[in-house]
Design a protein around this motif. Structure first.
Motif, PDB file in Angstrom:
ATOM      1  N   UNK A 147      44.593  36.609  28.293  1.00  0.00           N
ATOM      2  CA  UNK A 147      44.396  38.060  28.215  1.00  0.00           C
ATOM      3  C   UNK A 147      42.917  38.417  28.062  1.00  0.00           C
ATOM      4  N   UNK A 148      42.204  37.673  27.234  1.00  0.00           N
ATOM      5  CA  UNK A 148      40.776  37.949  27.046  1.00  0.00           C
ATOM      6  C   UNK A 148      40.006  37.731  28.334  1.00  0.00           C
ATOM      7  N   UNK A 149      40.288  36.646  29.033  1.00  0.00           N
ATOM      8  CA  UNK A 149      39.604  36.384  30.313  1.00  0.00           C
ATOM      9  C   UNK A 149      39.959  37.445  31.350  1.00  0.00           C
ATOM     10  N   UNK A 150      41.243  37.818  31.389  1.00  0.00           N
ATOM     11  CA  UNK A 150      41.666  38.862  32.321  1.00  0.00           C
ATOM     12  C   UNK A 150      40.976  40.182  32.036  1.00  0.00           C
ATOM     13  N   UNK A 151      40.846  40.530  30.766  1.00  0.00           N
ATOM     14  CA  UNK A 151      40.153  41.759  30.383  1.00  0.00           C
ATOM     15  C   UNK A 151      38.692  41.729  30.784  1.00  0.00           C
ATOM     16  N   UNK A 152      38.050  40.592  30.566  1.00  0.00           N
ATOM     17  CA  UNK A 152      36.633  40.461  30.949  1.00  0.00           C
ATOM     18  C   UNK A 152      36.463  40.596  32.455  1.00  0.00           C
ATOM     19  N   UNK A 153      37.356  39.994  33.220  1.00  0.00           N
ATOM     20  CA  UNK A 153      37.285  40.105  34.678  1.00  0.00           C
ATOM     21  C   UNK A 153      37.535  41.537  35.137  1.00  0.00           C
ATOM     22  N   UNK A 154      38.469  42.224  34.479  1.00  0.00           N
ATOM     23  CA  UNK A 154      38.759  43.614  34.829  1.00  0.00           C
ATOM     24  C   UNK A 154      37.551  44.504  34.579  1.00  0.00           C
ATOM     25  N   UNK A 155      36.896  44.330  33.431  1.00  0.00           N
ATOM     26  CA  UNK A 155      35.694  45.111  33.130  1.00  0.00           C
ATOM     27  C   UNK A 155      34.621  44.833  34.179  1.00  0.00           C
ATOM     28  N   UNK A 156      34.440  43.570  34.537  1.00  0.00           N
ATOM     29  CA  UNK A 156      33.440  43.228  35.546  1.00  0.00           C
ATOM     30  C   UNK A 156      33.799  43.837  36.895  1.00  0.00           C
ATOM     31  N   UNK A 157      35.079  43.826  37.253  1.00  0.00           N
ATOM     32  CA  UNK A 157      35.525  44.376  38.530  1.00  0.00           C
ATOM     33  C   UNK A 157      35.332  45.889  38.568  1.00  0.00           C
ATOM     34  N   UNK A 158      35.550  46.566  37.440  1.00  0.00           N
ATOM     35  CA  UNK A 158      35.429  48.022  37.392  1.00  0.00           C
ATOM     36  C   UNK A 158      33.987  48.495  37.264  1.00  0.00           C
ATOM     37  N   UNK A 159      33.075  47.616  36.861  1.00  0.00           N
ATOM     38  CA  UNK A 159      31.678  47.987  36.713  1.00  0.00           C
ATOM     39  C   UNK A 159      30.997  47.875  38.073  1.00  0.00           C
ATOM     40  N   UNK A 160      30.456  48.974  38.570  1.00  0.00           N
ATOM     41  CA  UNK A 160      29.856  48.929  39.902  1.00  0.00           C
ATOM     42  C   UNK A 160      28.600  48.057  39.934  1.00  0.00           C
ATOM     43  N   UNK A 161      28.436  47.380  41.046  1.00  0.00           N
ATOM     44  CA  UNK A 161      27.200  46.638  41.269  1.00  0.00           C
ATOM     45  C   UNK A 161      26.427  47.365  42.354  1.00  0.00           C
ATOM     46  N   UNK A 162      25.139  47.202  42.342  1.00  0.00           N
ATOM     47  CA  UNK A 162      24.296  47.900  43.310  1.00  0.00           C
ATOM     48  C   UNK A 162      23.400  48.870  42.575  1.00  0.00           C
ATOM     49  N   UNK A 163      22.648  49.630  43.359  1.00  0.00           N
ATOM     50  CA  UNK A 163      21.764  50.617  42.752  1.00  0.00           C
ATOM     51  C   UNK A 163      21.404  51.675  43.775  1.00  0.00           C
ATOM     52  N   UNK A 164      20.928  52.789  43.258  1.00  0.00           N
ATOM     53  CA  UNK A 164      20.456  53.895  44.086  1.00  0.00           C
ATOM     54  C   UNK A 164      18.943  53.957  43.948  1.00  0.00           C
ATOM     55  N   UNK A 165      18.240  53.606  45.001  1.00  0.00           N
ATOM     56  CA  UNK A 165      16.781  53.554  44.958  1.00  0.00           C
ATOM     57  C   UNK A 165      16.197  54.676  45.817  1.00  0.00           C
ATOM     58  N   UNK A 166      15.688  55.730  45.187  1.00  0.00           N
ATOM     59  CA  UNK A 166      15.156  56.855  45.960  1.00  0.00           C
ATOM     60  C   UNK A 166      13.884  56.516  46.741  1.00  0.00           C
ATOM     61  N   UNK A 167      13.301  55.335  46.504  1.00  0.00           N
ATOM     62  CA  UNK A 167      12.121  54.909  47.276  1.00  0.00           C
ATOM     63  C   UNK A 167      12.499  54.043  48.473  1.00  0.00           C
TER      64      UNK A 167
END
Length: 159
Positions: free
Chosen positions: A22-42
């Motif tokens: 359950x702990x590993x599944x929760x950690x993976x879920x948080x990682x999956x829901x956290x967006x990766x990438x960035x918005x670079x106005x330059x």
């Protein structure tokens, strides 16, 4: 008479294993829901892609110059608020990138709005990739002054 062994000892390894899973599944879920990438106005390419997408998906409500709908702070007869501006006259720049990303992808729903809040902001997650959402944000951010960009970037780092 044989002594009975307690059942607790046979249950503990299973219980411990279940908690680890359950702990590993929760950690993976948080990682999956956290967006990766960035918005670079330059990043000119990202801003150009965002401009095209903004024109296709956002301009109808947030307007061509990012000025939002008139009287955007006054509730409509429906009880909902008009689309806010994304230029410096609005409050978009007060939010960190992950919040803005979540609102574009999922609509104005919890955790970025109170439970039961009604908004006309649609969720674009089924229409836009994460990369495209970041591009829209890069385009929006490119319209802010360097001072506002720096303030918002600091807010993003702190979040």
């Amino acid at each position: 008479m044989a002594k009975a062994t307690p059942r607790r000892s046979s249950i503990m390894p299973w219980l411990l294993s279940a908690l680890v899973v359950l702990a590993l599944g929760g950690a993976l879920l948080v990682q999956w829901l956290t967006p990766t990438g960035s918005a670079n106005p330059q990043d000119r390419a990202q801003v150009a892609a965002g401009q095209q997408l903004y024109g296709q998906y956002c301009v109808a409500c947030h307007q061509g110059r990012l000025q939002g709908q008139p009287d955007w702070q006054k509730r409509l007869p429906s009880g909902r608020l008009p689309a806010p501006p994304h230029d410096e006259s609005g409050h978009t720049w007060h939010h960190p990138d992950r919040v803005l990303f979540g609102i574009i992808r999922n609509g104005l729903v919890p955790p970025h709005a109170p439970a039961g809040y009604e908004s006309d902001m649609p969720a674009f997650g089924a229409l836009l990739s994460d990369e495209q959402v970041w591009a829209v944000l890069a385009f929006i951010k490119s319209h802010w002054s360097p001072k506002i960009q720096a303030w918002q970037e600091d807010k993003t780092r702190q979040y």
